[in-house]
Enzyme design. Structure first.
Site, short mmCIF file in Angstrom:
data_model
loop_
_atom_site.label_atom_id
_atom_site.label_comp_id
_atom_site.label_asym_id
_atom_site.label_seq_id
_atom_site.Cartn_x
_atom_site.Cartn_y
_atom_site.Cartn_z
N PRO A 135 0.79 -1.24 0.00
CA PRO A 135 0.00 0.00 0.00
C PRO A 135 0.82 1.29 0.00
CG PRO A 135 0.02 -0.95 2.18
CD PRO A 135 0.74 -1.93 1.29
N CYS A 136 1.49 1.56 -1.10
CA CYS A 136 2.31 2.77 -1.21
C CYS A 136 1.46 4.04 -1.11
CB CYS A 136 3.13 2.76 -2.49
SG CYS A 136 2.17 2.53 -3.99
#
Length: 184
Positions: A135-136
């Protein structure tokens, strides 16, 4: 490597895989053809109708995610051999940031034992082959602002993903907060 396109509430996404695990997640581009072109440009071939179980699990998790469901993606199998050991270290640490939470580039650097590597973390985020699964979009600037996002739509897409997760920013400055633009 093979890929599969699928429709979500956010648009046409794609997953790519090899014998080890997921090799790529592609968020929607402006058109389905452009999403497909991204996968082809990554040397992937369109998959047959039957997906291996781990690819089907990833697709189903992403479909549920884009429908607004809280989905655990930590157990999805990724092929970390496709990235450098440093990048893999960062991606593994980032997978531990829960839905609805955010972390700064600097805090993520500290988490991996490299407190001075905030810029390096930012570069690694821009190369993330597994957005949402890794989950950048949950990584923000030290000042609390939403900074770059390399997916189509940039920061607007990042904000949409965080909003989908119900992330609360509290007193975090807005995207365009700048003393230069102040009305005072």
């Amino acid at each position: 490597m093979l890929f599969h396109l699928f429709e979500t509430n956010f648009g046409t996404c794609a997953i790519g895989w090899n014998d080890i695990g997921l090799a790529r997640v592609q968020l929607p581009e402006s058109t389905p053809a452009e999403t497909e072109a991204r996968m082809i440009a990554a040397n992937m071939t369109s998959a047959p109708a039957t997906l291996p179980s781990f690819a089907r699990e990833a697709r189903d998790a992403l479909l549920a995610y884009f429908s607004g469901e809280a989905v655990a993606m930590e157990d999805l199998v990724l092929d970390y051999s496709l990235v450098s050991p440093f990048n893999a270290l960062i991606y593994r640490a980032l997978r531990g940031v829960p839905r609805g939470e955010i972390v700064s580039y600097g805090d993520l650097a500290k988490e991996i034992g490299q407190p001075g590597a905030a810029r390096a973390v930012g570069i690694v985020m821009s190369k993330n082959p597994w957005p949402v699964v890794v989950p950048c979009h949950r990584v923000i600037g030290a000042n609390g602002k939403l900074t770059g996002f390399s997916a189509y739509g940039g920061v607007d897409t990042k904000l949409s993903l965080l909003t989908l997760e119900g992330t609360q920013f509290g007193d975090t400055p807005g995207l365009f907060d700048d003393p230069f633009f102040s009305e005072e």
